[in-house]
Design an enzyme around this catalytic site. Sequence first.
Site, PDB file in Angstrom:
ATOM      1  CG  HIS A  89      -1.988   1.113   0.995  1.00 43.46           C
ATOM      2  ND1 HIS A  89      -1.600   2.327   1.471  1.00 43.46           N
ATOM      3  CD2 HIS A  89      -3.295   1.184   0.597  1.00 43.46           C
ATOM      4  CE1 HIS A  89      -2.877   3.148   1.465  1.00 43.46           C
ATOM      5  NE2 HIS A  89      -3.852   2.282   0.866  1.00 43.46           N
ATOM      6  CD  GLU A 135      -5.612   2.962  -3.451  1.00 49.19           C
ATOM      7  OE1 GLU A 135      -6.503   3.056  -2.995  1.00 49.19           O
ATOM      8  OE2 GLU A 135      -4.355   2.185  -2.555  1.00 49.19           O
TER       9      GLU A 135
END
Lengths: 224, 224, 224, 224
Positions: B93, B141
């Site tokens: 992430h 993302e």
Amino acid sequence: MRTPAIILNFKTYAQVDGDGALSLARICEEVQAETGASIIICPPMVELSRVAHEVKVPVFAQSVDLWETSARTGHTTLSSVKAAGATGILINHSENRRGMADIEALITACREEGLTTIVCTNNINASRAAAAMGPDFVAMEPPELIGGDISVTTANPGIVRDTVEAVGEITSDVRVLTGAGVKNAGDIKVALELGTVGVLLASGVVKADDPRAVLMKMAVGLVQ
Amino acid sequence: MRTPAIILNFKTYAQVDGDGALSLARICEEVQAETGASIIICPPMVELSRVAHEVKVPVFAQSVDLWETSARTGHTTLSSVKAAGATGILINHSENRRGMADIEALITACREEGLTTIVCTNNINASRAAAAMGPDFVAMEPPELIGGDISVTTANPGIVRDTVEAVGEITSDVRVLTGAGVKNAGDIKVALELGTVGVLLASGVVKADDPRAVLMKMAVGLVQ
Amino acid sequence: MRTPAIILNFKTYAQVDGDGALSLARICEEVQAETGASIIICPPMVELSRVAHEVKVPVFAQSVDLWETSARTGHTTLSSVKAAGATGILINHSENRRGMADIEALITACREEGLTTIVCTNNINASRAAAAMGPDFVAMEPPELIGGDISVTTANPGIVRDTVEAVGEITSDVRVLTGAGVKNAGDIKVALELGTVGVLLASGVVKADDPRAVLMKMAVGLVQ
Amino acid sequence: MRTPAIILNFKTYAQVDGDGALSLARICEEVQAETGASIIICPPMVELSRVAHEVKVPVFAQSVDLWETSARTGHTTLSSVKAAGATGILINHSENRRGMADIEALITACREEGLTTIVCTNNINASRAAAAMGPDFVAMEPPELIGGDISVTTANPGIVRDTVEAVGEITSDVRVLTGAGVKNAGDIKVALELGTVGVLLASGVVKADDPRAVLMKMAVGLVQ
């Protein structure tokens, strides 16, 4: 944290994966109830909340990444471990070394939050440094003895005594714990005689064939 | 992991400290039951086991430090998250970037353990790289949109479409998710139209005044 | 970078502290002049500028921390290594693993700055990932063989051949190097036969009793 | 290190890329010769050896990664900076925070190697900790003022005075420096009056339109 105390660090051993953590926590709860010894447990991070909700033993976090709440995927905040039920944290374990600035910030934040702090160190000078930042406890563990068969109290009692003395010269507010290779009641007895207020345990209990029996003997040794 | 899916990353927001994690997990469980939408949740690390034991929603770990069991205080092993009840993990992430070699090792270890892997990436080339290592999903993302008010599907639909295409050129075995600023059913509809099989959500739900209402609308949008 | 090539990584061995770096760089310069072999050198970070100013051999940086100029005490920027005279960089050596996102950013920044990139990898899947990000070269080195006595070309020729093939499936623009335990002309001959365009050397030359003699034989082997 | 002193940290500013480092080092050499002021310079890591070979000003390393010589691509060893000509090191700058255990090990190793140590700290408690490990100097710099326009001596003289006092309570062997926003002779005068033995400079000189003029005024201020 009531002293003298045994702090049992579950680490990440396979034995404490999943239900193993809760089982060991319950053993600690029983031994504490039977002996009156002060036992603090540090379960694996992912079991922290579950264990803290199920047993009546003080639970400390093995580590905390952040002292401010924020969006940080996969990290652990001080507020989350407190909310999970932890009442203290291990800081700077030899398997999880931290920056000096982070250690200071964590100690300060824990003091504000009412959490107990144990800063782990590897020698006398680092113990002096840790003490100078005002945690509740300094836990001195020679890295080469961690996870081994010989207790620090046997291998190097001098370093334990000298750490107690060195920390005392910095401040009278910080007490000393020790650990590394501690495996039986005799080791604990010596640790207390050398001026510490308790010991850090891990493999000696977690990986024992009969953790209950091993812990029971040490708990009895602690309170005698 | 059933697709299309919503992956809800709880991160470390104050809203999901302690009981907050379980409350939100229960909301997810209800919304899943009512809508039939596939919802995966990623609770804070210290609440992982507790949440996984209490709710019937697939639980993924926000991160894993180590793929081998060993004595590593304060870190998290793959076996511990699996034993805690997780069935997958988020890897890399943007708030928890990992080494390329670690990502590869984690993917390989998860495949052996039967855990689903989602590797997060920040652009097209990194998505190609992630896909080349064979995870189950790549979640692209753009970091500058994470936690913000504008959805990636609005701000830059081209990068989503190009990522789907670029990953497809590397392999047909890896599916694409997207995220960053996704906040409503319309964003999800566009994400699916662009070729993804789902979205990563976080602040839009976790920090919402009424997380249930927000999630419900998006779950309905997902399954329409 | 002219191929086939020998990339000599000086690492941080005591032999290349201080003037030792310049001495070895001059040996490389002589061997290159005598044999016509393409030799690239990677001196210790603190000797980079000095060596690059003194010898006529292409100099690569062993690593770069940052791709943007900024105030970062003790770190190394891309612009500083370029200004020091480096014409390329090693990225993600097994002793200096980097995040996947950082690797991608470094490759992109180096392309803009006209610097050659070699991304080190540890296995086939990681090599595919590195290739997918478009560096100039991927250098596959099984970590367990680095610094050892057995060449990768002897211990595991299959992994070298498979890496060349796997990288070729991702892109035809990225060429493959190999390394780990490479110590003589025969190892180089095999490496080239397996489809690589050169080798990474380190201890085999740097720690040799007679680095000039060892390097000379390998340079001769390279150009035969 | 002769005191009072100016320590000029070149950091990684674009102004000191390549020949810029040597140019600024020569300015420091001239100012030192003209004023008699003690000036220590910390050039970018990749320019360390070149600068140390060209100018007659004491050179310190901005950082050191390792205190033992070993094969660690892209890292920097204590022996390599010493062999390059450095006579001291900055440890734990706010842009390069280090583990407490590493700081202790570096201080101990530097003492054995005859290198001067400056441990940077961010507040009073961290300064006490640093002092407890016995470096030559502690340099306290409030992070929020680093690189800014207001000198620590103006913004918070109390923290400088209190740091001097707190360090003195730990040991009489460690002297205190300060820094952050220091930009003129007046700031230096106040820093010395508050009990420090010198200042850390960076942007105020490195990014100045006329670094020579700025440094000259401060050097004159130091020795008055």
